[in-house]
Design an enzyme around this catalytic site. Structure first.
Site, PDB file in Angstrom:
ATOM      1  N   HIS A  78      96.013  -2.348 -21.828  1.00 17.24           N
ATOM      2  CA  HIS A  78      96.297  -2.285 -23.265  1.00 17.24           C
ATOM      3  C   HIS A  78      97.670  -2.855 -23.594  1.00 17.24           C
ATOM      4  O   HIS A  78      98.636  -2.693 -22.845  1.00 17.24           O
ATOM      5  CB  HIS A  78      96.126  -0.872 -23.827  1.00 17.24           C
ATOM      6  CG  HIS A  78      97.100   0.150 -23.323  1.00 17.24           C
ATOM      7  ND1 HIS A  78      98.295   0.414 -23.950  1.00 17.24           N
ATOM      8  CD2 HIS A  78      97.035   1.015 -22.280  1.00 17.24           C
ATOM      9  CE1 HIS A  78      98.933   1.385 -23.323  1.00 17.24           C
ATOM     10  NE2 HIS A  78      98.195   1.770 -22.302  1.00 17.24           N
ATOM     11  N   ASP A 127     104.385   1.445 -19.720  1.00 15.08           N
ATOM     12  CA  ASP A 127     103.016   1.814 -20.102  1.00 15.08           C
ATOM     13  C   ASP A 127     102.701   1.085 -21.405  1.00 15.08           C
ATOM     14  O   ASP A 127     103.191   1.475 -22.453  1.00 15.08           O
ATOM     15  CB  ASP A 127     102.947   3.328 -20.276  1.00 15.08           C
ATOM     16  CG  ASP A 127     101.638   3.819 -20.863  1.00 15.08           C
ATOM     17  OD1 ASP A 127     100.664   3.049 -20.898  1.00 15.08           O
ATOM     18  OD2 ASP A 127     101.595   4.976 -21.320  1.00 15.08           O
ATOM     19  N   HIS A 173     106.302   7.716 -20.920  1.00 19.27           N
ATOM     20  CA  HIS A 173     106.561   7.827 -22.348  1.00 19.27           C
ATOM     21  C   HIS A 173     107.994   8.278 -22.655  1.00 19.27           C
ATOM     22  O   HIS A 173     108.295   8.704 -23.765  1.00 19.27           O
ATOM     23  CB  HIS A 173     105.554   8.751 -23.044  1.00 19.27           C
ATOM     24  CG  HIS A 173     104.237   8.098 -23.283  1.00 19.27           C
ATOM     25  ND1 HIS A 173     103.312   8.572 -24.181  1.00 19.27           N
ATOM     26  CD2 HIS A 173     103.676   6.984 -22.758  1.00 19.27           C
ATOM     27  CE1 HIS A 173     102.244   7.801 -24.192  1.00 19.27           C
ATOM     28  NE2 HIS A 173     102.444   6.827 -23.321  1.00 19.27           N
ATOM     29  N   GLU A 206      95.136   1.783 -27.567  1.00 20.08           N
ATOM     30  CA  GLU A 206      94.880   2.790 -26.543  1.00 20.08           C
ATOM     31  C   GLU A 206      95.740   4.022 -26.747  1.00 20.08           C
ATOM     32  O   GLU A 206      95.308   5.152 -26.493  1.00 20.08           O
ATOM     33  CB  GLU A 206      95.139   2.188 -25.156  1.00 20.08           C
ATOM     34  CG  GLU A 206      94.677   3.055 -23.996  1.00 20.08           C
ATOM     35  CD  GLU A 206      95.730   4.076 -23.552  1.00 20.08           C
ATOM     36  OE1 GLU A 206      95.364   4.992 -22.793  1.00 20.08           O
ATOM     37  OE2 GLU A 206      96.912   3.949 -23.966  1.00 20.08           O
ATOM     38  N   GLU A 207      96.968   3.849 -27.218  1.00 20.53           N
ATOM     39  CA  GLU A 207      97.889   4.973 -27.351  1.00 20.53           C
ATOM     40  C   GLU A 207      97.438   5.987 -28.403  1.00 20.53           C
ATOM     41  O   GLU A 207      97.937   7.114 -28.430  1.00 20.53           O
ATOM     42  CB  GLU A 207      99.301   4.478 -27.672  1.00 20.53           C
ATOM     43  CG  GLU A 207      99.966   3.681 -26.559  1.00 20.53           C
ATOM     44  CD  GLU A 207     100.253   4.512 -25.311  1.00 20.53           C
ATOM     45  OE1 GLU A 207      99.982   5.729 -25.330  1.00 20.53           O
ATOM     46  OE2 GLU A 207     100.731   3.936 -24.322  1.00 20.53           O
TER      47      GLU A 207
END
Length: 389
Positions: A72, A189, A324, A223-224
């Site tokens: 992603h 990420d 994150h 996606e998040e």
């Protein structure tokens, strides 16, 4: 041995470039176009969905039973919730992350007139003014605000800048690529996963390898927030391998070196046979690996299944410390993930029944259910010593 050599310089350069492009969920057009260009440079034709998810197909010997590699492009970020009386926007998160990591972040708010730079600050940020209250105030999104680097001291002045409720905010990554292979940055990420996937594709193109089936390279944009691969997986795909971050933290088995193969996440176990195949490929190709289970985590594979895709799913991850937050990874893990992707794409098809979306029981898979044979030591007395009289 099927794994291909990975150009780590290419991988690092791609990651560095992707990190330079802000892409919080909802603001991904620029990174979509750049990755589309990269795929074009690697010789693949690109298809975009209406909103900008990417599919590029590398043709194999058979269109049936295609494999997909999904990563992603979107990252966590923030969005303007309101304008405070001092003219500073209050924020809420886009994606799941703590205001603890928002405090002090440099950021860009995208207004109707363009982007403005700023800093996310606690409401009480000056020790000279608030003394010990700077440490006792709660950590929450209700207790931070965006100080815009422009003349604005009231809601009216902020409105004249074009900044308003609903404007998206991108957080600076602040990347560092260290000589010892560690990479520290926000948004690894999943820009690191995208870079690993592109490095694997680059290796396959360089070696001109033939794969048994088509390989779909998928790049999602939400996606998040849980949408992910909901609308990008075609009926041709039988196996879906997601690349994302693993979490190196107490109680987890992930590592910043090698591949971490996720066996389950919060949505349940991944496909038994596909996950087993990945482990076998690691063993056969001398790729360091470990397994892990993630209780508070989901990836593109979950959204694909929830949308009704009848595919086998698996998740290969690179270990991330402080996911994150201020994230850290090692280049060894990214190279290992890319190597596993090449080995997977090249490997023979083990379940030919998957060529068909529905068929009879012929060739259906098998999972062992017999009790494992237990071998006791020859000298049983060493295991159960006799009781003393």
């Amino acid at each position: 041995m099927n794994r291909l050599p990975i150009d780590t310089k290419y991988l690092s350069n791609v990651l560095s470039e992707l990190l330079d492009i802000p892409s919080p969920t909802g603001y991904t057009d620029t990174i979509t176009m750049r990755v589309a260009d990269m795929l074009d440079e690697l010789g693949l034709n690109v298809e975009l969905t209406r909103r900008g998810a990417i599919r590029a197909i590398r043709r194999g010997r058979d269109i049936r039973g295609a494999r997909a590699i999904v990563t992603h492009l979107d990252t966590i970020g923030a969005i303007v919730k309101s304008i405070r009386p001092n003219g500073r926007p209050s924020l809420v998160p886009v994606g799941t992350w703590s205001a603890r990591f928002a405090e002090g972040a440099r950021a860009t708010v995208f207004s109707r007139k363009g982007g403005y730079r700023g800093t996310i600050l606690p409401l009480k940020s000056s020790g000279h003014t608030f003394n010990d209250e700077i440490d006792s105030q709660p950590v929450s999104w209700d207790n931070v605000e965006l100080r815009i680097d422009a003349l604005t001291r009231s809601p009216e002045e902020t409105d004249r800048l074009g900044v308003e409720v609903g404007d998206l905010v991108a957080i600076d990554p602040q990347p560092e690529f260290l000589p010892n292979g560690f990479i520290v940055s926000r948004h690894l990420d999943n820009k690191a996963g995208v870079a690993a996937g592109l490095a694997a594709l680059s290796a396959m193109q360089q070696e001109e390898v033939e794969t048994p089936v088509d390989i779909h390279w998928l790049f999602t944009i939400a996606e998040e927030v849980g949408v992910g691969a909901a609308s990008i997986v075609s009926n041709d795909v039988a196996s879906l391998l997601a690349i994302d971050n693993g979490t190196t933290a107490p109680g987890q088995n992930s590592d910043e070196f090698g591949v971490t193969i996720a066996m389950a996440d919060q949505t349940g176990p991944f496909d038994y046979h596909l996950s087993k195949k990945l482990v076998e490929l690691c063993v056969e190709n001398d790729i360091r690996y470990q397994k892990d289970v993630f209780r508070y985590y989901r990836s593109d594979s979950a959204s694909a299944l929830e949308a009704g895709a009848d595919v086998r799913t698996a998740l290969a991850t690179f270990g991330v410390d402080s996911s994150h937050g201020y994230e850290r990874i090692h280049l060894h893990a990214l190279r290992s993930v890319a190597e596993l992707v090449t080995a997977f794409c090249i490997s023979p098809v083990a379940i030919e029944r998957d060529f068909y979306k529905r068929t009879d029981t012929t060739g259906f898979t098998d999972q062992p259910i017999d009790q494992a044979e237990q071998r006791l030591p020859r000298d049983v007395s060493r295991v159960h010593p006799p009781k003393s009289e």
